[in-house]
Design a protein around this motif. Structure first.
Motif, PDB file in Angstrom:
ATOM      1  N   UNK A 124      40.885  37.048  38.883  1.00  0.00           N
ATOM      2  CA  UNK A 124      39.631  36.988  37.947  1.00  0.00           C
ATOM      3  C   UNK A 124      38.409  38.117  38.390  1.00  0.00           C
ATOM      4  N   UNK A 125      38.045  38.659  37.643  1.00  0.00           N
ATOM      5  CA  UNK A 125      36.946  39.748  38.025  1.00  0.00           C
ATOM      6  C   UNK A 125      35.696  39.089  37.997  1.00  0.00           C
ATOM      7  N   UNK A 126      35.396  38.331  39.047  1.00  0.00           N
ATOM      8  CA  UNK A 126      33.958  37.531  38.969  1.00  0.00           C
ATOM      9  C   UNK A 126      33.008  38.417  38.908  1.00  0.00           C
ATOM     10  N   UNK A 127      32.925  39.603  39.586  1.00  0.00           N
ATOM     11  CA  UNK A 127      31.863  40.322  39.513  1.00  0.00           C
ATOM     12  C   UNK A 127      31.523  41.067  38.082  1.00  0.00           C
TER      13      UNK A 127
ATOM     14  N   UNK B  75      38.831  43.060  45.736  1.00  0.00           N
ATOM     15  CA  UNK B  75      39.767  42.137  45.072  1.00  0.00           C
ATOM     16  C   UNK B  75      41.114  42.506  45.492  1.00  0.00           C
ATOM     17  N   UNK B  76      41.480  43.828  45.914  1.00  0.00           N
ATOM     18  CA  UNK B  76      42.884  44.218  46.145  1.00  0.00           C
ATOM     19  C   UNK B  76      43.377  43.343  47.404  1.00  0.00           C
ATOM     20  N   UNK B  77      42.275  43.026  48.082  1.00  0.00           N
ATOM     21  CA  UNK B  77      42.728  42.682  49.472  1.00  0.00           C
ATOM     22  C   UNK B  77      42.643  40.940  49.425  1.00  0.00           C
TER      23      UNK B  77
ATOM     24  N   UNK C  96      37.686  45.633  59.591  1.00  0.00           N
ATOM     25  CA  UNK C  96      39.272  46.232  59.394  1.00  0.00           C
ATOM     26  C   UNK C  96      39.238  46.877  58.192  1.00  0.00           C
ATOM     27  N   UNK C  97      38.703  46.476  57.206  1.00  0.00           N
ATOM     28  CA  UNK C  97      38.448  47.213  55.986  1.00  0.00           C
ATOM     29  C   UNK C  97      37.964  48.563  56.082  1.00  0.00           C
TER      30      UNK C  97
END
Lengths: 385, 394
Positions: free
Chosen positions: B14-17, B71-73, B110-111
């Protein structure tokens, strides 16, 4: 949240104060007028009226701008940075009380007219409410107004009011009395028969006055308001007064901190600027931290009072005043020390800042009083988020 | 409960943002109320991994373990302001801090600096709690002066060989991995030649020795490296870039350390003691008590002004350090008044019966000590403020 129009308005006010202070050098006036009567410049006052500063909290119906203590605080804080001697806060306090009279069930033409004259800068009122030191309670009134035994429609006032800062050179006084078992407010023009005004020099070179009323006769036409609404009007004046004083204290401490930091950067001893010494750096940082905490506290208080109930308004004002007193105390004392011997001389402006802070802190309740007042008014669990 | 969330890895997160701020705050609040186990609320000290593992896993299944990660991570992809909301709600609920440095430090680093292989290997394991990280920065002779660190990492074939020691390593005994700064070279400035490395704590030659702290707990450790090997593929960024990488995480994360919540909790304990001792009738106590109350309330006002800056999307400047200084020091003042108000009770260890109420009089005294020392001691914070904000000569 403030809208863009309000924000723009406020920015203009801040700019106008900065511009005025650059042009008119209030600090020089503060130094020159020390110990004189009334201790400020009436011409400068009219100039400020021309800029709209005296009309800020005056209702629009009386020719004012109908703004709030927040706008006033911007002006008072900006002016205090340059130790302006003119009684901006004192007149605002009286104006807020007069505005309370207008907003009551029984507004008088007199209050209306006085407010119009405040807005135009032609009348400088002062609020005479306090009788005892160390007590900020507008209901603590022993002064009385009794019906005259000889003249119908006339009252005879007896009592003693103290600590009227801004009372020197005032055109009249908003006086609180007890009348027929209820509080009442009267207008007493300066020089009224039966009114004795005694000047007391303040630490900052200005004067406060005590008022002695002995068998002073006033007519019903002098009455501004009677009943509990009079206390509400006084309370509004005192609370806004403390918010304005907090703004003045923080305005002057911010400026003095800047001056002191400049001194640390330029004064050289042991072959280096003294501001390079860590012992002084850390103390300077502590002053900066206090200034920021003070600024944030006042800002929050001003946001809170915009929609607070009267009780909440008093608590917010107490909190802001208590914090501002502490901030100003630290910065003024440390500024003397950091300037060294020169900071203890009369020629150095530091002393002017120190003494103004002493006066503003003591007036309308000091930090200790306001901390206790806050604790009395806000139950401990009320803050738990 | 949230068993439904077990499916979430198969469906898009879900897109909480995208939620409105207030709505998001209430969602978080409600979910914490329903899902946070009581044993992780208001812990006396730092929680060990075995004490909070179930809570970690529950947050992980919900997809809430890494609010700041994209989100993708596997993160929530929250904007800075929503991250502040999330942190505030966790604090409000009293959720104790977990061994979260993998989430707060390693992930974001790391990102930004990691290789695709490093990200693919470490990020999922960090999220799931399979990799628990500790921070290898301080050394016996490099505390506030961190850049003078002496631990070395020498290239040897496909590995770096690490020699030296790290100290004050919080919860190293629980960690499976360490991220550390080690010297791979020397430059003209001591900040040069430092590299950022990742290390599996099971590597031979590594010894973890817990250090008992002043309160009698073992929260931090000394870690010894005797020819400990880590693959060169565990170098993050370029060799010699370590100082810049370690310093890169000085953004709005620093708000948390100046949050008023911990002083508020200390004050609540003081209030509890004052009630038990009948101190609200003592005017001298009340004067000091109210002064502290306002010191904390006014800190909140200042903290909120910084939060507002984050909400507007503005970066935080070095002035944010002032929050840490004030918050940690007011907490110590609370603990001192607690000792004074405790009278004889303040001489006793642990939770004692204070006039009928159980109170640990000394707990805030101990727990408020590290705050002024770690994360850049308050003296270092004052140096930063003096230089970067006040512009005082160096």
């Amino acid at each position: 949240m403030i809208d863009a129009g309000t924000a723009g308005h406020r920015r203009m006010l801040v700019d106008s104060v900065a511009d005025y202070c650059r042009r008119s050098d209030p600090l020089r006036r503060c130094r020159m007028l020390r110990g004189t009567e009334p201790g400020f410049d009436r011409g400068a006052w009219l100039e400020m009226a021309g800029l709209g500063w005296t009309a800020l909290v005056v209702p629009e119906s009386c020719g004012g701008l109908g703004l709030t203590v927040t706008e006033h605080a911007l002006v008072a804080g900006g002016a205090a940075a340059f130790l302006m001697p003119e009684p901006l806060t004192s007149v605002m306090i009286a104006a807020r009380t007069l505005a309370g009279c207008i907003a009551s069930d029984a507004p008088t033409d007199l209050a209306h007219e006085l407010l119009a004259q405040v807005a135009s800068g032609t009348t400088l009122p002062a609020l005479a409410w306090q009788e005892d030191a160390g007590r900020v309670d507008p209901a603590a009134i022993t002064a009385t107004a009794r019906p005259s035994a000889t003249v119908a429609g006339t009252v005879v006032v007896d009592g003693h009011k103290r600590f009227v800062v801004g009372g020197a050179g005032a055109d009249g006084y908003v006086l609180s009395v007890h009348e027929a078992g209820v509080p009442a407010l009267y207008w007493v023009p300066a020089g009224h028969p039966g009114l004795k005004v005694v000047l007391h020099p303040l630490a900052d070179g200005r004067s406060a006055v005590d008022l002695h009323c002995e068998r002073m006769e006033l007519t019903a036409g002098h009455r501004l308001l009677a009943g509990d609404a009079a206390l509400d009007a006084l309370q509004a004046g005192i609370d806004d007064g403390n918010l304005s004083l907090a703004a003045e204290l923080l305005g002057l401490s911010r400026r003095l901190l800047d001056l002191t930091l400049d001194y640390l950067r330029t004064r050289s001893q042991f072959g280096r600027p003294i501001g390079a010494f860590q012992a002084l750096q850390h103390r300077a940082v502590d002053l900066y931290v206090h200034q920021r905490i003070g600024d944030a506290t006042l800002e929050q208080a001003l946001r809170t009072v915009a929609d607070a109930r009267p009780g909440g308004r008093s608590a917010a004002a107490s909190r802001a005043k208590a914090r501002a007193c502490e901030t100003a105390a630290r910065i003024t004392r440390e500024s003397i020390q950091m300037h060294g011997a020169i900071g203890f001389t009369d020629d150095c402006d530091v002393g002017l800042y120190v003494k103004r802070a002493l006066v503003l802190s003591a007036w309308l309740g000091n930090a200790r009083l306001h901390r206790a007042r806050y604790a009395e008014r806000v139950p401990l669990d009320a803050e738990a988020a | 409960m949230d068993d439904m969330d077990l499916d979430r890895l198969d469906s898009p997160a879900p897109d909480w943002d995208a939620l409105q701020d207030d709505r998001f705050r209430l969602e978080v609040r409600d979910w914490l109320r329903a899902n946070c186990p009581p044993h992780v609320r208001f812990p006396a000290g730092r929680m060990h991994w075995h004490e909070c593992r179930d809570w970690w896993e529950r947050l992980y299944r919900k997809g809430w373990i890494a609010p700041a990660w994209p989100r993708e991570l596997g993160g929530m992809g929250l904007s800075p302001y929503k991250q502040v909301i999330m942190a505030e709600e966790l604090e409000r609920h009293g959720c104790g801090r977990m061994p979260d440095q993998g989430i707060t430090q390693v992930g974001p680093i790391l990102v930004r600096y990691g290789t695709p292989e490093q990200k693919a290997w470490y990020l999922p394991r960090t999220l799931s709690g399979e990799a628990i990280w500790c921070q290898g920065y301080s050394e016996p002779n490099a505390g506030s002066d961190l850049a003078s660190l002496q631990t070395t990492a020498t290239e040897d074939g496909d590995d770096y060989v690490i020699e030296g020691s790290k100290i004050w390593t919080t919860l190293a005994m629980d960690a499976t991995h360490m991220y550390l700064l080690a010297r791979t070279g020397r430059g003209t400035r001591k900040q040069e030649g430092i590299s950022f490395l990742l290390l599996d704590m099971r590597a031979p030659g590594l010894v973890v020795r817990p250090i008992r702290n002043i309160a009698g707990d073992a929260e931090f450790c000394q870690v010894f490296f005797d020819r400990v090997r880590t693959p060169r593929s565990n170098l993050v960024g370029a060799a010699g870039q370590g100082w810049a990488i370690a310093k890169s995480l000085l953004g709005f994360e620093r708000l948390g350390i100046g949050s008023p919540r911990r002083p508020q909790l200390a004050f609540a304990r003081l209030q509890q003691l004052a009630a038990a001792r009948g101190l609200f009738d003592d005017p001298v106590f009340m004067e000091r008590f109210t002064a502290l109350r306002l010191d904390i309330l006014d800190l909140s006002a200042t903290y909120e002004s910084f939060v507002e800056q984050v909400r507007r999307g503005e970066p935080l400047g070095p002035d944010v350090s002032l929050l840490k200084v004030w918050a940690t020091e007011v907490m110590q003042r609370c603990s001192e008044l607690m000792i004074e108000g405790g009278d004889e009770h303040a001489a006793f260890a642990g939770t004692v019966d204070v006039d009928g109420s159980p109170v640990n009089v000394l707990a805030p005294f101990y727990s408020s000590r590290p705050g002024t020392i770690y994360g850049g001691s308050n003296e270092i914070q004052r140096n930063i403020l003096a230089k970067a904000v006040l512009g005082l000569p160096q």
